[in-house]
Design a protein around this motif. Sequence first.
Motif, PDB file in Angstrom:
ATOM      1  N   VAL A   1       8.645  52.266 -26.538  1.00 31.65           N
ATOM      2  CA  VAL A   1       7.565  51.751 -25.770  1.00 31.65           C
ATOM      3  C   VAL A   1       7.105  50.427 -26.618  1.00 31.65           C
ATOM      4  CG1 VAL A   1       5.329  51.923 -24.561  1.00 31.65           C
ATOM      5  CG2 VAL A   1       6.781  53.813 -24.957  1.00 31.65           C
ATOM      6  N   LEU A   2       7.323  49.172 -25.798  1.00 31.73           N
ATOM      7  CA  LEU A   2       7.096  47.864 -26.438  1.00 31.73           C
ATOM      8  C   LEU A   2       5.728  47.427 -25.543  1.00 31.73           C
ATOM      9  CD1 LEU A   2      10.383  46.419 -25.701  1.00 31.73           C
ATOM     10  CD2 LEU A   2       9.897  47.055 -27.817  1.00 31.73           C
ATOM     11  N   ARG A   3       4.964  46.813 -26.507  1.00 32.78           N
ATOM     12  CA  ARG A   3       3.509  46.225 -25.926  1.00 32.78           C
ATOM     13  C   ARG A   3       3.384  44.934 -26.048  1.00 32.78           C
ATOM     14  NH1 ARG A   3      -0.301  49.761 -30.395  1.00 32.78           N
ATOM     15  NH2 ARG A   3       0.940  48.277 -31.348  1.00 32.78           N
TER      16      ARG A   3
ATOM     17  N   GLY B   1      11.394  39.673 -32.380  1.00 37.83           N
ATOM     18  CA  GLY B   1       9.951  39.493 -32.395  1.00 37.83           C
ATOM     19  C   GLY B   1       9.964  38.033 -31.992  1.00 37.83           C
ATOM     20  N   GLU B   2      10.919  37.359 -31.399  1.00 34.15           N
ATOM     21  CA  GLU B   2      10.958  36.037 -31.092  1.00 34.15           C
ATOM     22  C   GLU B   2      10.098  35.599 -29.807  1.00 34.15           C
ATOM     23  OE1 GLU B   2      15.202  35.322 -33.219  1.00 34.15           O
ATOM     24  OE2 GLU B   2      15.245  34.654 -31.005  1.00 34.15           O
ATOM     25  N   GLU B   3       9.806  36.666 -28.863  1.00 34.82           N
ATOM     26  CA  GLU B   3       9.337  36.526 -27.568  1.00 34.82           C
ATOM     27  C   GLU B   3       8.257  37.737 -27.317  1.00 34.82           C
ATOM     28  OE1 GLU B   3      10.712  36.010 -22.849  1.00 34.82           O
ATOM     29  OE2 GLU B   3      11.951  35.666 -24.404  1.00 34.82           O
ATOM     30  N   ASN B   4       7.414  37.250 -26.593  1.00 33.96           N
ATOM     31  CA  ASN B   4       6.214  38.542 -26.421  1.00 33.96           C
ATOM     32  C   ASN B   4       6.855  39.485 -25.526  1.00 33.96           C
ATOM     33  OD1 ASN B   4       3.871  39.886 -25.376  1.00 33.96           O
ATOM     34  ND2 ASN B   4       2.881  37.938 -25.128  1.00 33.96           N
ATOM     35  N   PRO B   5       6.769  40.835 -25.825  1.00 35.62           N
ATOM     36  CA  PRO B   5       7.441  41.926 -25.027  1.00 35.62           C
ATOM     37  C   PRO B   5       6.576  41.750 -23.553  1.00 35.62           C
ATOM     38  CG  PRO B   5       6.860  42.525 -27.133  1.00 35.62           C
ATOM     39  CD  PRO B   5       6.251  41.186 -26.981  1.00 35.62           C
ATOM     40  N   GLY B   6       5.510  41.411 -23.656  1.00 33.13           N
ATOM     41  CA  GLY B   6       4.833  41.152 -22.191  1.00 33.13           C
ATOM     42  C   GLY B   6       5.500  40.529 -21.044  1.00 33.13           C
ATOM     43  N   HIS B   7       6.515  39.645 -21.488  1.00 32.65           N
ATOM     44  CA  HIS B   7       7.286  38.809 -20.787  1.00 32.65           C
ATOM     45  C   HIS B   7       8.368  39.538 -19.974  1.00 32.65           C
ATOM     46  CE1 HIS B   7       6.410  34.794 -23.282  1.00 32.65           C
ATOM     47  NE2 HIS B   7       5.315  35.235 -22.413  1.00 32.65           N
ATOM     48  N   LEU B   8       8.702  40.982 -20.412  1.00 32.91           N
ATOM     49  CA  LEU B   8       9.590  41.739 -19.966  1.00 32.91           C
ATOM     50  C   LEU B   8       8.904  42.603 -18.689  1.00 32.91           C
ATOM     51  CD1 LEU B   8      11.642  43.152 -22.924  1.00 32.91           C
ATOM     52  CD2 LEU B   8      12.594  41.282 -21.244  1.00 32.91           C
TER      53      LEU B   8
ATOM     54  N   ILE C   1       5.687  48.466 -22.063  1.00 32.25           N
ATOM     55  CA  ILE C   1       7.244  48.408 -21.275  1.00 32.25           C
ATOM     56  C   ILE C   1       8.204  49.321 -21.861  1.00 32.25           C
ATOM     57  CG2 ILE C   1       9.298  46.820 -21.249  1.00 32.25           C
ATOM     58  CD1 ILE C   1       5.907  45.193 -22.197  1.00 32.25           C
ATOM     59  N   SER C   2       8.710  50.163 -21.082  1.00 34.11           N
ATOM     60  CA  SER C   2       9.789  51.232 -21.209  1.00 34.11           C
ATOM     61  C   SER C   2      11.059  50.741 -21.399  1.00 34.11           C
ATOM     62  CB  SER C   2       9.583  52.185 -20.295  1.00 34.11           C
ATOM     63  OG  SER C   2      10.836  53.251 -20.348  1.00 34.11           O
ATOM     64  N   LEU C   3      11.389  50.810 -22.809  1.00 34.81           N
ATOM     65  CA  LEU C   3      12.756  50.083 -22.960  1.00 34.81           C
ATOM     66  C   LEU C   3      13.991  51.153 -22.365  1.00 34.81           C
ATOM     67  CD1 LEU C   3      14.342  48.298 -24.507  1.00 34.81           C
ATOM     68  CD2 LEU C   3      14.666  49.688 -26.686  1.00 34.81           C
ATOM     69  N   SER C   4      13.780  52.198 -22.160  1.00 36.24           N
ATOM     70  CA  SER C   4      14.890  52.956 -21.473  1.00 36.24           C
ATOM     71  C   SER C   4      14.715  52.873 -19.910  1.00 36.24           C
ATOM     72  CB  SER C   4      14.654  54.624 -21.738  1.00 36.24           C
ATOM     73  OG  SER C   4      13.299  55.045 -21.011  1.00 36.24           O
TER      74      SER C   4
ATOM     75  N   ASN D   1       9.798  48.846 -15.216  1.00 34.94           N
ATOM     76  CA  ASN D   1       9.725  49.091 -16.470  1.00 34.94           C
ATOM     77  C   ASN D   1       8.459  49.613 -17.066  1.00 34.94           C
ATOM     78  OD1 ASN D   1       8.580  46.718 -17.295  1.00 34.94           O
ATOM     79  ND2 ASN D   1      10.613  45.956 -17.960  1.00 34.94           N
ATOM     80  N   ALA D   2       7.348  49.491 -16.341  1.00 34.11           N
ATOM     81  CA  ALA D   2       5.940  49.674 -16.484  1.00 34.11           C
ATOM     82  C   ALA D   2       5.489  50.892 -16.932  1.00 34.11           C
ATOM     83  CB  ALA D   2       4.937  48.853 -15.403  1.00 34.11           C
ATOM     84  N   THR D   3       4.969  51.055 -18.080  1.00 31.72           N
ATOM     85  CA  THR D   3       4.393  52.430 -18.170  1.00 31.72           C
ATOM     86  C   THR D   3       3.153  52.334 -19.115  1.00 31.72           C
ATOM     87  OG1 THR D   3       5.277  54.687 -19.424  1.00 31.72           O
ATOM     88  CG2 THR D   3       5.952  52.753 -20.560  1.00 31.72           C
ATOM     89  N   THR D   4       2.609  53.851 -19.430  1.00 35.10           N
ATOM     90  CA  THR D   4       1.338  53.610 -20.379  1.00 35.10           C
ATOM     91  C   THR D   4       1.899  54.547 -21.749  1.00 35.10           C
ATOM     92  OG1 THR D   4       0.425  55.593 -19.205  1.00 35.10           O
ATOM     93  CG2 THR D   4      -0.349  53.409 -18.196  1.00 35.10           C
ATOM     94  N   GLN D   5       1.102  54.455 -22.553  1.00 32.67           N
ATOM     95  CA  GLN D   5       1.371  55.336 -23.749  1.00 32.67           C
ATOM     96  C   GLN D   5       1.508  56.782 -23.387  1.00 32.67           C
ATOM     97  OE1 GLN D   5       2.223  53.514 -26.712  1.00 32.67           O
ATOM     98  NE2 GLN D   5       3.197  55.390 -27.248  1.00 32.67           N
ATOM     99  N   GLU D   6       0.478  57.274 -22.566  1.00 39.14           N
ATOM    100  CA  GLU D   6       0.529  58.556 -22.125  1.00 39.14           C
ATOM    101  C   GLU D   6       1.520  58.868 -21.342  1.00 39.14           C
ATOM    102  OE1 GLU D   6      -2.227  56.403 -21.347  1.00 39.14           O
ATOM    103  OE2 GLU D   6      -3.109  56.833 -23.445  1.00 39.14           O
TER     104      GLU D   6
END
Length: 146
Positions: free
Chosen positions: A90-92, A65-72, A4-7, A77-82
């Motif tokens: 970048v949230l995982r 840290g109260e919720e799984n970043p995957g819920h966003l 997940i890309s925060l920007s 906002n989808a991205t890969t580390q590369e």
Amino acid sequence: MEHISLSAELGEIRYAIEGAHWIADSVAMGAVPDPDRTHSAPVIISAILLLVENRLHQLGRVLRGEENPGHLLTPHNATTQEEADKDDVVLRAWDWSGMSRPSPSKKETEQPRPAAGTEPIRPLEENPPAGPNKPGEQPPPTEEQS
């Protein structure tokens, strides 16, 4: 695995706020030709702001840290580390493999640790154990402490 890309997430929130602002300005300047749309503008603006408020609340829960970043995770906002910009955060999603998901009744005791970079900052202990003593033991008194 997608991250997940925060920007990108914050950019989408900004676009929603700009849209609400544009609608309000259009109504205020009389630039909306259809009177029915003029009357529905407050409801539309309210709906946009409610979505923004809820998404920011959810983002705050993820960052604490109260919720799984995957819920966003969404297409915007989808991205890969590369692919991620080096200046982006970048949230995982939490890795659920190898562990059972917490049941709602045991949520607080069995919740997995957040992914690296999303852990909440914990305060330092007020009286950490000293040197070679066992954890929790205080050092023996010295002559200065007597």
